[in-house]
Design a protein around this motif. Structure first.
Motif, PDB file in Angstrom:
ATOM      1  N   PHE A 200       0.365  -0.590   0.275  1.00  0.00           N
ATOM      2  CA  PHE A 200      -0.323   0.205   0.044  1.00  0.00           C
ATOM      3  C   PHE A 200       0.633   1.269   0.363  1.00  0.00           C
ATOM      4  O   PHE A 200       0.723   2.567  -0.810  1.00  0.00           O
ATOM      5  CB  PHE A 200      -1.107  -0.196   1.363  1.00  0.00           C
ATOM      6  CG  PHE A 200      -1.795   1.132   1.444  1.00  0.00           C
ATOM      7  CD1 PHE A 200      -2.927   1.885   0.804  1.00  0.00           C
ATOM      8  CD2 PHE A 200      -1.798   1.656   2.379  1.00  0.00           C
ATOM      9  CE1 PHE A 200      -3.433   2.623   0.588  1.00  0.00           C
ATOM     10  CE2 PHE A 200      -2.101   3.152   2.420  1.00  0.00           C
ATOM     11  CZ  PHE A 200      -3.177   3.468   1.524  1.00  0.00           C
ATOM     12  N   PRO A 201       1.793   1.273   0.516  1.00  0.00           N
ATOM     13  CA  PRO A 201       1.972   2.517   0.888  1.00  0.00           C
ATOM     14  C   PRO A 201       2.869   3.291  -0.604  1.00  0.00           C
ATOM     15  O   PRO A 201       2.872   4.392  -0.442  1.00  0.00           O
ATOM     16  CB  PRO A 201       4.188   2.450   1.684  1.00  0.00           C
ATOM     17  CG  PRO A 201       3.496   0.881   2.598  1.00  0.00           C
ATOM     18  CD  PRO A 201       2.655   0.638   1.965  1.00  0.00           C
ATOM     19  N   LYS A 202       3.760   2.033  -1.071  1.00  0.00           N
ATOM     20  CA  LYS A 202       3.589   2.537  -2.902  1.00  0.00           C
ATOM     21  C   LYS A 202       2.690   3.005  -3.426  1.00  0.00           C
ATOM     22  O   LYS A 202       3.377   4.154  -3.956  1.00  0.00           O
ATOM     23  CB  LYS A 202       4.358   1.250  -3.710  1.00  0.00           C
ATOM     24  CG  LYS A 202       5.926   0.994  -2.952  1.00  0.00           C
ATOM     25  CD  LYS A 202       6.237  -0.237  -3.838  1.00  0.00           C
ATOM     26  CE  LYS A 202       5.984  -1.391  -2.774  1.00  0.00           C
ATOM     27  NZ  LYS A 202       6.430  -2.672  -3.127  1.00  0.00           N
ATOM     28  N   ALA A 203       1.658   1.992  -3.592  1.00  0.00           N
ATOM     29  CA  ALA A 203       0.394   2.961  -4.177  1.00  0.00           C
ATOM     30  C   ALA A 203       0.232   4.120  -3.731  1.00  0.00           C
ATOM     31  O   ALA A 203      -0.193   5.397  -4.370  1.00  0.00           O
ATOM     32  CB  ALA A 203      -0.739   2.092  -3.896  1.00  0.00           C
ATOM     33  N   PHE A 204       0.552   4.158  -2.501  1.00  0.00           N
ATOM     34  CA  PHE A 204      -0.183   5.844  -1.824  1.00  0.00           C
ATOM     35  C   PHE A 204       0.252   6.775  -1.932  1.00  0.00           C
ATOM     36  O   PHE A 204       0.460   8.375  -1.816  1.00  0.00           O
ATOM     37  CB  PHE A 204      -0.792   5.217  -0.182  1.00  0.00           C
ATOM     38  CG  PHE A 204      -0.744   6.638   0.524  1.00  0.00           C
ATOM     39  CD1 PHE A 204      -2.485   7.109  -0.267  1.00  0.00           C
ATOM     40  CD2 PHE A 204      -0.558   6.918   1.415  1.00  0.00           C
ATOM     41  CE1 PHE A 204      -2.658   8.099   0.460  1.00  0.00           C
ATOM     42  CE2 PHE A 204      -0.955   8.360   2.193  1.00  0.00           C
ATOM     43  CZ  PHE A 204      -2.588   8.485   1.862  1.00  0.00           C
ATOM     44  N   GLN A 205       1.387   6.035  -1.868  1.00  0.00           N
ATOM     45  CA  GLN A 205       2.691   7.324  -2.762  1.00  0.00           C
ATOM     46  C   GLN A 205       2.935   7.989  -3.749  1.00  0.00           C
ATOM     47  O   GLN A 205       2.863   9.645  -4.157  1.00  0.00           O
ATOM     48  CB  GLN A 205       3.849   7.145  -2.171  1.00  0.00           C
ATOM     49  CG  GLN A 205       5.536   7.622  -2.996  1.00  0.00           C
ATOM     50  CD  GLN A 205       4.929   8.980  -1.708  1.00  0.00           C
ATOM     51  OE1 GLN A 205       5.186   8.920  -0.656  1.00  0.00           O
ATOM     52  NE2 GLN A 205       5.394  10.195  -1.926  1.00  0.00           N
ATOM     53  N   GLU A 206       2.089   6.884  -4.885  1.00  0.00           N
ATOM     54  CA  GLU A 206       1.484   7.670  -5.981  1.00  0.00           C
ATOM     55  C   GLU A 206       0.178   8.555  -5.698  1.00  0.00           C
ATOM     56  O   GLU A 206       0.198  10.335  -6.480  1.00  0.00           O
ATOM     57  CB  GLU A 206       1.173   6.540  -6.961  1.00  0.00           C
ATOM     58  CG  GLU A 206       2.712   5.427  -7.730  1.00  0.00           C
ATOM     59  CD  GLU A 206       2.283   4.834  -8.101  1.00  0.00           C
ATOM     60  OE1 GLU A 206       2.197   5.400  -9.685  1.00  0.00           O
ATOM     61  OE2 GLU A 206       2.045   3.327  -8.036  1.00  0.00           O
ATOM     62  N   PHE A 207      -0.438   8.209  -4.941  1.00  0.00           N
ATOM     63  CA  PHE A 207      -1.615   9.587  -4.813  1.00  0.00           C
ATOM     64  C   PHE A 207      -1.469  10.777  -4.006  1.00  0.00           C
ATOM     65  O   PHE A 207      -1.608  11.601  -4.898  1.00  0.00           O
ATOM     66  CB  PHE A 207      -2.400   8.495  -4.186  1.00  0.00           C
ATOM     67  CG  PHE A 207      -4.002   9.158  -3.801  1.00  0.00           C
ATOM     68  CD1 PHE A 207      -4.334   9.091  -5.131  1.00  0.00           C
ATOM     69  CD2 PHE A 207      -3.857   9.795  -2.305  1.00  0.00           C
ATOM     70  CE1 PHE A 207      -6.071  10.027  -3.786  1.00  0.00           C
ATOM     71  CE2 PHE A 207      -5.274  10.127  -1.940  1.00  0.00           C
ATOM     72  CZ  PHE A 207      -6.401  10.418  -3.386  1.00  0.00           C
ATOM     73  N   CYS A 208      -0.095  10.312  -3.325  1.00  0.00           N
ATOM     74  CA  CYS A 208       0.058  11.682  -3.325  1.00  0.00           C
ATOM     75  C   CYS A 208       0.916  12.656  -3.930  1.00  0.00           C
ATOM     76  O   CYS A 208       0.387  13.812  -4.164  1.00  0.00           O
ATOM     77  CB  CYS A 208       1.098  11.353  -1.975  1.00  0.00           C
ATOM     78  SG  CYS A 208       0.519  10.005  -0.028  1.00  0.00           S
ATOM     79  N   SER A 209       1.734  12.426  -4.453  1.00  0.00           N
ATOM     80  CA  SER A 209       2.109  12.656  -5.792  1.00  0.00           C
ATOM     81  C   SER A 209       0.940  13.254  -6.559  1.00  0.00           C
ATOM     82  O   SER A 209       1.585  14.337  -7.206  1.00  0.00           O
ATOM     83  CB  SER A 209       3.665  11.820  -6.445  1.00  0.00           C
ATOM     84  OG  SER A 209       3.151  10.757  -6.661  1.00  0.00           O
TER      85      SER A 209
END
Lengths: 168, 411
Positions: free
Chosen positions: B199-208
């Motif tokens: 999840f953190p990787k995917a969420f980081q994409e959402f953040c950016s």
């Protein structure tokens, strides 16, 4: 700043409003005061403005109905919170069902507006001085106050539901 | 902002201004809701508009009022859990746990550390799911549908974990009074670890995608602002309050369920606008992940339920094979366990703020009086003040960033 304890809080309120406090107890570590309904606004104003106590947050307002207590059938329960001192306080004011009037605290807390409307909606408590005391969750045409105990949830005349063993 | 023309009833009001009549202001009454795709729930806003700007607004709530407080006065304690599911249905497990803890406070029982940690994991997963929906929807309302569809996959994965823990996904009825209904099985740990890993990787994409996006800035910065003082006066709690800069969090102020064991930060904002509310929720998702990791790493051994047979439903195998368990099961299901008299207030940090349970018990089979403190109901009354003077499209974004959940609003 020294931590404010329930005892200190009670003493400080007692100094100002000793004659308006009818009883006090501390169930589950929350100081609970039963107060004179006419003094609700004054006491809350003191709690709000006092520099030491700073009860600036009205957590919750709700009502309850106690048909057995003659002359004090309806109760308004306020939960207050002082975030800076991290202490909570419960105030209860009993009013008779015939003239359920209590001062509104909307002038102190904007959040009281809807919470008082909700309490009026379900228990019929009249908050004097409220800017717009109308029903909020129920339909406007409703002509009774549904959370009062005289309105049972189930139809009391049904015999198939009678169960003498489990108190239905 | 795509307002469906069919959804809008327009009335035109004329307001005379000035004796000469040359300054002629026309206000339009715009009926936003009760059912409107942009409000994400059933509530009506009657807006008085000056062109595209909101002059005044009036709210109507109560469309899905279900009289939970009345129903609760007839139900045994364990049956009320299902009512709490339907308050904030985006993070039902937090409400469930709040209710269990309220009853546990009333009957004065201590829950084993293991059950507390399990509850923390479940509550933090629910918080992530809740914040994900809210923030993804802010994206939708500002025109970014991609993030929404992407993040919903991860909400599904959280629901898979809930399904594995308790069998249900949305309205979970998770946990029991006195502990948890069963221990986490290996599949639960596998799913949680996979989630923590991916999840953190995917969420980081959402953040950016959104956090430094110029269009997103233009739509959310200084949109629907509220000051800390007004927010406190309006009874704000949760991310909406923290966005104004007040670091009040029930998990820290009045720790429950072993939250004092965990090391986490409280993200706060500065201006109390839509962007700050978005960022506070984003920050909380990272903090929740931190809490879940700590809970998984330090999961204590031991039992997952307290020794309170008169309240804790025994496992089904015992009910069928053990006389005593059958008796307790029967007593609990029929609501014959004795509870002490008293009144109790317990609060937990829900997805939207302080979810409180105020209960008066007269010792009977059901609560004498039960009141839910629903954060949405309390802070939604500030909405007219927050959107006044702004544009209609800003009002929509403000509404989504407040994350008003109709179920919690109406109870």
């Amino acid at each position: 700043m020294a931590e404010i304890t329930n005892e200190f809080l009670l003493e400080r309120i007692n100094q100002q409003f000793g004659e308006s406090i009818r009883s006090s107890e501390t169930p589950y570590d929350m100081l609970t005061l039963v107060i004179d309904p006419a003094k609700v606004e004054d006491i809350m104003e003191f709690l709000f403005k006092d520099n030491l106590l700073r009860f600036r947050f009205l957590t919750d307002v709700c009502g309850s109905h106690h048909p057995d207590i003659a002359g004090q059938e309806l109760c308004v329960i306020y939960h207050l919170q002082s975030m800076e001192n991290n202490i909570r306080l419960r105030l209860k004011a009993f009013v008779p069902v015939d003239s359920p009037e209590i001062p509104s605290v909307t002038s102190l807390y904007a959040s009281a507006n809807w919470m008082e409307r909700e309490t009026y909606d379900f228990y019929g408590i009249q908050f004097t001085g409220h800017p717009n005391l109308a029903r909020i969750l129920n339909v406007d045409e409703m002509d009774y106050f549904p959370l009062r105990k005289e309105y049972p949830l189930e139809d009391g005349t049904r015999e198939d539901k009678a169960d003498q063993y489990f108190g239905r | 902002m795509d307002v469906d023309k069919n959804q809008i009833e327009e009335q035109t009001q004329t307001k005379e201004q000035g004796a000469e009549g040359d300054l002629h202001v026309e206000y339009t009454t715009l009926n936003l809701g009760p059912t409107h795709p942009a409000t994400h729930g059933i509530f009506q806003n009657i807006l008085t508009m000056d062109g595209d700007y909101v002059v005044d607004s009036e709210q109507t709530v109560g469309y899905i009022h279900r009289a939970f407080e009345k129903i609760a006065e007839r139900r045994p304690y364990y049956q009320i859990t299902t009512l709490t599911d339907r308050l904030n249905y985006c993070s039902a497990p937090i409400n469930n746990m709040g209710w269990h803890m309220t009853v546990e406070k009333l009957i004065e029982v201590d829950i084993p550390k293991r059950a507390q940690y399990m509850r923390v994991i479940i509550m933090e997963l629910a918080r992530i799911a809740d914040h994900l929906v809210c923030n993804a929807v802010i994206g939708v309302d500002t025109g970014a549908l991609t993030g929404f569809t992407y993040m919903f996959q991860w909400r599904e994965k959280i629901y898979d974990i809930f399904e594995q823990i308790c069998g249900a996904r949305l309205t979970t009825n998770i946990g029991r009074i006195g502990g948890m209904e069963r221990d986490f099985n290996n599949e639960v740990y596998r799913l949680i670890n996979a989630f923590l890993n991916d999840f953190p990787k995917a969420f980081q994409e959402f953040c950016s995608l959104l956090e430094r996006n110029r269009i997103f800035f233009d739509r959310t910065v200084k949109t629907g602002p509220i000051s800390a003082e007004r927010a406190l006066n309006y009874g704000f709690t949760g991310p909406n309050l923290r966005a104004t800069g007040v670091d009040y969090d029930v998990r820290v102020a009045n720790p429950y369920s072993a939250y004092e064991d965990f090391d986490f930060e409280i993200p706060v904002g500065l201006n109390g606008d839509t962007y700050d509310r978005f960022m506070v929720r984003q920050g909380e998702i990272w903090e929740s992940l931190k809490i879940i990791r700590q809970a998984i790493d330090n999961m204590p051994a031991g039992k997952y339920f307290a020794d309170v047979p008169e309240f804790y439903l025994p496992p089904k195998e015992d009910v069928y094979n053990n006389m005593e368990a059958l008796i307790w099961h029967f007593k609990i299901v029929m609501g014959e366990s004795d509870v002490p008299k008293g009144e109790v207030y317990h609060a937990v940090e829900g997805g939207n703020g302080e979810v409180g349970f105020y209960m008066q018990s007269d010792g009977g089979r059901a609560p004498y009086k039960l009141h839910f403190r629903r954060p949405c109901f309390i802070f939604y009354q500030a909405f007219p003040e927050m959107i006044k003077g702004g544009m209609l499209s800003d009002a929509i974004v403000t509404l989504s960033s407040l994350n008003v959940i109709a179920g919690e609003l109406d109870a």
